[in-house]
Scaffold this motif. Structure first.
Motif, PDB file in Angstrom:
ATOM      1  N   THR A  11       0.836  -1.202   0.000  1.00 30.73           N
ATOM      2  CA  THR A  11       0.000   0.000   0.000  1.00 30.73           C
ATOM      3  C   THR A  11       0.872   1.254   0.000  1.00 30.73           C
ATOM      4  O   THR A  11       0.572   2.231  -0.684  1.00 30.73           O
ATOM      5  CB  THR A  11      -0.957  -0.003   1.208  1.00 30.73           C
ATOM      6  N   ARG A  12       1.963   1.227   0.736  1.00 34.13           N
ATOM      7  CA  ARG A  12       2.887   2.364   0.761  1.00 34.13           C
ATOM      8  C   ARG A  12       3.468   2.598  -0.633  1.00 34.13           C
ATOM      9  O   ARG A  12       3.519   3.721  -1.123  1.00 34.13           O
ATOM     10  CB  ARG A  12       4.006   2.127   1.778  1.00 34.13           C
ATOM     11  N   VAL A  13       3.873   1.522  -1.306  1.00 32.53           N
ATOM     12  CA  VAL A  13       4.432   1.641  -2.655  1.00 32.53           C
ATOM     13  C   VAL A  13       3.373   2.175  -3.620  1.00 32.53           C
ATOM     14  O   VAL A  13       3.647   3.062  -4.436  1.00 32.53           O
ATOM     15  CB  VAL A  13       5.008   0.288  -3.139  1.00 32.53           C
ATOM     16  N   LEU A  14       2.147   1.653  -3.522  1.00 29.90           N
ATOM     17  CA  LEU A  14       1.066   2.122  -4.390  1.00 29.90           C
ATOM     18  C   LEU A  14       0.798   3.615  -4.151  1.00 29.90           C
ATOM     19  O   LEU A  14       0.634   4.374  -5.095  1.00 29.90           O
ATOM     20  CB  LEU A  14      -0.198   1.306  -4.142  1.00 29.90           C
ATOM     21  N   SER A  15       0.793   4.033  -2.894  1.00 28.10           N
ATOM     22  CA  SER A  15       0.576   5.442  -2.554  1.00 28.10           C
ATOM     23  C   SER A  15       1.683   6.319  -3.131  1.00 28.10           C
ATOM     24  O   SER A  15       1.417   7.395  -3.674  1.00 28.10           O
ATOM     25  CB  SER A  15       0.530   5.636  -1.037  1.00 28.10           C
ATOM     26  N   MET A  16       2.911   5.858  -3.005  1.00 31.71           N
ATOM     27  CA  MET A  16       4.042   6.623  -3.529  1.00 31.71           C
ATOM     28  C   MET A  16       3.975   6.723  -5.051  1.00 31.71           C
ATOM     29  O   MET A  16       4.240   7.780  -5.625  1.00 31.71           O
ATOM     30  CB  MET A  16       5.357   5.994  -3.075  1.00 31.71           C
ATOM     31  N   ARG A  17       3.598   5.638  -5.683  1.00 32.86           N
ATOM     32  CA  ARG A  17       3.471   5.646  -7.158  1.00 32.86           C
ATOM     33  C   ARG A  17       2.371   6.615  -7.587  1.00 32.86           C
ATOM     34  O   ARG A  17       2.548   7.400  -8.520  1.00 32.86           O
ATOM     35  CB  ARG A  17       3.170   4.247  -7.668  1.00 32.86           C
ATOM     36  N   ALA A  18       1.245   6.560  -6.915  1.00 29.37           N
ATOM     37  CA  ALA A  18       0.132   7.454  -7.257  1.00 29.37           C
ATOM     38  C   ALA A  18       0.540   8.911  -7.084  1.00 29.37           C
ATOM     39  O   ALA A  18       0.285   9.746  -7.959  1.00 29.37           O
ATOM     40  CB  ALA A  18      -1.080   7.134  -6.383  1.00 29.37           C
ATOM     41  N   ALA A  19       1.165   9.227  -5.967  1.00 34.92           N
ATOM     42  CA  ALA A  19       1.597  10.604  -5.709  1.00 34.92           C
ATOM     43  C   ALA A  19       2.601  11.065  -6.758  1.00 34.92           C
ATOM     44  O   ALA A  19       2.517  12.200  -7.247  1.00 34.92           O
ATOM     45  CB  ALA A  19       2.196  10.710  -4.306  1.00 34.92           C
ATOM     46  N   ARG A  20       3.520  10.201  -7.125  1.00 33.34           N
ATOM     47  CA  ARG A  20       4.520  10.563  -8.137  1.00 33.34           C
ATOM     48  C   ARG A  20       3.853  10.815  -9.491  1.00 33.34           C
ATOM     49  O   ARG A  20       4.175  11.778 -10.187  1.00 33.34           O
ATOM     50  CB  ARG A  20       5.575   9.468  -8.268  1.00 33.34           C
ATOM     51  N   CYS A  31      -7.295   7.110 -10.429  1.00 33.96           N
ATOM     52  CA  CYS A  31      -8.237   6.438  -9.545  1.00 33.96           C
ATOM     53  C   CYS A  31      -7.496   5.318  -8.827  1.00 33.96           C
ATOM     54  O   CYS A  31      -6.757   4.565  -9.452  1.00 33.96           O
ATOM     55  CB  CYS A  31      -9.410   5.857 -10.344  1.00 33.96           C
ATOM     56  N   ALA A  32      -7.689   5.259  -7.516  1.00 32.47           N
ATOM     57  CA  ALA A  32      -7.116   4.177  -6.715  1.00 32.47           C
ATOM     58  C   ALA A  32      -8.264   3.465  -6.012  1.00 32.47           C
ATOM     59  O   ALA A  32      -9.126   4.117  -5.422  1.00 32.47           O
ATOM     60  CB  ALA A  32      -6.120   4.740  -5.696  1.00 32.47           C
ATOM     61  N   VAL A  33      -8.303   2.150  -6.112  1.00 31.24           N
ATOM     62  CA  VAL A  33      -9.372   1.375  -5.491  1.00 31.24           C
ATOM     63  C   VAL A  33      -8.799   0.403  -4.472  1.00 31.24           C
ATOM     64  O   VAL A  33      -7.675  -0.071  -4.590  1.00 31.24           O
ATOM     65  CB  VAL A  33     -10.236   0.607  -6.515  1.00 31.24           C
ATOM     66  N   SER A  34      -9.641   0.111  -3.478  1.00 26.82           N
ATOM     67  CA  SER A  34      -9.309  -0.845  -2.438  1.00 26.82           C
ATOM     68  C   SER A  34     -10.577  -1.629  -2.129  1.00 26.82           C
ATOM     69  O   SER A  34     -11.631  -1.367  -2.707  1.00 26.82           O
ATOM     70  CB  SER A  34      -8.795  -0.105  -1.197  1.00 26.82           C
ATOM     71  N   PHE A  35     -10.495  -2.564  -1.200  1.00 24.04           N
ATOM     72  CA  PHE A  35     -11.652  -3.406  -0.909  1.00 24.04           C
ATOM     73  C   PHE A  35     -12.538  -2.891   0.206  1.00 24.04           C
ATOM     74  O   PHE A  35     -13.697  -3.238   0.272  1.00 24.04           O
ATOM     75  CB  PHE A  35     -11.200  -4.839  -0.598  1.00 24.04           C
ATOM     76  N   THR A  36     -11.986  -2.090   1.092  1.00 22.25           N
ATOM     77  CA  THR A  36     -12.781  -1.601   2.221  1.00 22.25           C
ATOM     78  C   THR A  36     -12.763  -0.082   2.257  1.00 22.25           C
ATOM     79  O   THR A  36     -11.843   0.554   1.726  1.00 22.25           O
ATOM     80  CB  THR A  36     -12.212  -2.114   3.565  1.00 22.25           C
ATOM     81  N   ARG A  37     -13.792   0.486   2.885  1.00 23.79           N
ATOM     82  CA  ARG A  37     -13.833   1.943   3.045  1.00 23.79           C
ATOM     83  C   ARG A  37     -12.629   2.435   3.829  1.00 23.79           C
ATOM     84  O   ARG A  37     -12.054   3.473   3.518  1.00 23.79           O
ATOM     85  CB  ARG A  37     -15.123   2.366   3.747  1.00 23.79           C
ATOM     86  N   GLU A  38     -12.263   1.679   4.865  1.00 20.37           N
ATOM     87  CA  GLU A  38     -11.116   2.061   5.683  1.00 20.37           C
ATOM     88  C   GLU A  38      -9.839   2.043   4.853  1.00 20.37           C
ATOM     89  O   GLU A  38      -9.006   2.934   4.963  1.00 20.37           O
ATOM     90  CB  GLU A  38     -10.973   1.131   6.895  1.00 20.37           C
ATOM     91  N   GLY A  39      -9.685   1.014   4.036  1.00 19.57           N
ATOM     92  CA  GLY A  39      -8.511   0.912   3.170  1.00 19.57           C
ATOM     93  C   GLY A  39      -8.461   2.048   2.158  1.00 19.57           C
ATOM     94  O   GLY A  39      -7.392   2.620   1.903  1.00 19.57           O
ATOM     95  N   ALA A  41      -9.876   5.041   2.511  1.00 17.03           N
ATOM     96  CA  ALA A  41      -9.605   6.292   3.233  1.00 17.03           C
ATOM     97  C   ALA A  41      -8.119   6.402   3.560  1.00 17.03           C
ATOM     98  O   ALA A  41      -7.519   7.479   3.399  1.00 17.03           O
ATOM     99  CB  ALA A  41     -10.439   6.355   4.512  1.00 17.03           C
ATOM    100  N   GLU A  42      -7.530   5.311   3.997  1.00 22.94           N
ATOM    101  CA  GLU A  42      -6.089   5.299   4.300  1.00 22.94           C
ATOM    102  C   GLU A  42      -5.273   5.574   3.049  1.00 22.94           C
ATOM    103  O   GLU A  42      -4.304   6.339   3.066  1.00 22.94           O
ATOM    104  CB  GLU A  42      -5.698   3.947   4.907  1.00 22.94           C
ATOM    105  N   LEU A  43      -5.659   4.967   1.947  1.00 17.04           N
ATOM    106  CA  LEU A  43      -4.970   5.164   0.678  1.00 17.04           C
ATOM    107  C   LEU A  43      -5.035   6.631   0.250  1.00 17.04           C
ATOM    108  O   LEU A  43      -4.016   7.220  -0.138  1.00 17.04           O
ATOM    109  CB  LEU A  43      -5.610   4.249  -0.376  1.00 17.04           C
ATOM    110  N   LYS A  44      -6.208   7.216   0.336  1.00 11.06           N
ATOM    111  CA  LYS A  44      -6.358   8.623  -0.047  1.00 11.06           C
ATOM    112  C   LYS A  44      -5.506   9.530   0.842  1.00 11.06           C
ATOM    113  O   LYS A  44      -4.826  10.432   0.340  1.00 11.06           O
ATOM    114  CB  LYS A  44      -7.831   9.041   0.045  1.00 11.06           C
ATOM    115  N   THR A  45      -5.541   9.291   2.132  1.00 12.57           N
ATOM    116  CA  THR A  45      -4.743  10.093   3.066  1.00 12.57           C
ATOM    117  C   THR A  45      -3.263   9.999   2.718  1.00 12.57           C
ATOM    118  O   THR A  45      -2.564  11.020   2.646  1.00 12.57           O
ATOM    119  CB  THR A  45      -4.981   9.619   4.516  1.00 12.57           C
ATOM    120  N   ARG A  46      -2.785   8.802   2.497  1.00 14.21           N
ATOM    121  CA  ARG A  46      -1.361   8.615   2.174  1.00 14.21           C
ATOM    122  C   ARG A  46      -0.987   9.322   0.877  1.00 14.21           C
ATOM    123  O   ARG A  46       0.066   9.961   0.795  1.00 14.21           O
ATOM    124  CB  ARG A  46      -1.031   7.129   2.054  1.00 14.21           C
TER     125      ARG A  46
END
Length: 191
Positions: A11-20, A31-39, A41-46
């Motif tokens: 998830t950290r790598v995916l977040s870094m790739r998206a930000a870059r 667009c970044a997708v995950s399986f849970t709302r919590e996941g 939200a965490e992805l968006k924050t990162r």
């Protein structure tokens, strides 16, 4: 594709790739997708911590189902669809199950129906009574203008394939925990 064991930082790598991607390309939506709302939200924050709030307009983050539902809601015919909670879904399936002399335990019927709804093609059930429960359930959903979570992905993929639903207007689509995706979710990514 990143393959790694749980807790290794995918998830950290995916977040870094998206930000870059957002930082280095001044146009294009991601667009970044995950399986849970919590996941999600965490992805968006990162992602926003790494690239800044100014990129929020070009970023869509959600679950497979929330993003798919937003595609469906854009179609007038789906605006009034009632999305069933898990409890409502099980209650409706129990009603359908009670109508048939099904020797298959209810939990196994649920499992078979979930498997059927994760596939895009024709599914063969282990028993005609299970197929009857499934068909009755689908008919009741249609009558009551209802939809369960699995229907969201099936309807969205079907709509993208037949041209009634436009694919997401994004340049990049990143999926977290993609190894857990079912056939319908994988097809949604490809479409």
């Amino acid at each position: 594709t990143i393959l790694a064991c749980p807790g290794s930082g995918k998830t950290r790598v995916l977040s870094m790739r998206a930000a870059r991607l957002l930082r280095e390309n001044k146009t294009g939506r991601l667009c970044a997708v995950s399986f849970t709302r919590e996941g999600a939200a965490e992805l968006k924050t990162r992602i926003l911590e790494l690239c800044g709030e100014r990129e929020a307009k070009r970023l869509a983050v959600g679950t497979f189902h929330s993003i798919g539902r937003s595609q469906l809601v854009k179609l007038h015919q789906f605006a009034k669809i009632k999305l069933l909670s898990e409890g409502e879904r099980k209650g409706l399936l129990r009603r359908c199950y009670g109508q048939y002399k099904c020797e298959v335990p209810f939990e196994k019927v649920l499992s078979e129906i979930d498997r059927a709804k994760s596939k895009l093609g024709h599914v063969i059930f282990s028993n005609t009574a299970v197929e009857d429960v499934f068909n009755t359930y689908q008919e009741l959903l249609a009558t009551e203008h209802g939809m369960d979570f699995s229907d969201i992905m099936l309807e969205t993929v079907t709509g993208m394939r037949n041209g009634s639903i436009k694919p997401l207007g994004v340049r990049w689509l990143l999926a977290d925990e993609f190894q857990d995706a079912d056939e319908a979710q994988k097809s949604w990514i490809v479409e």
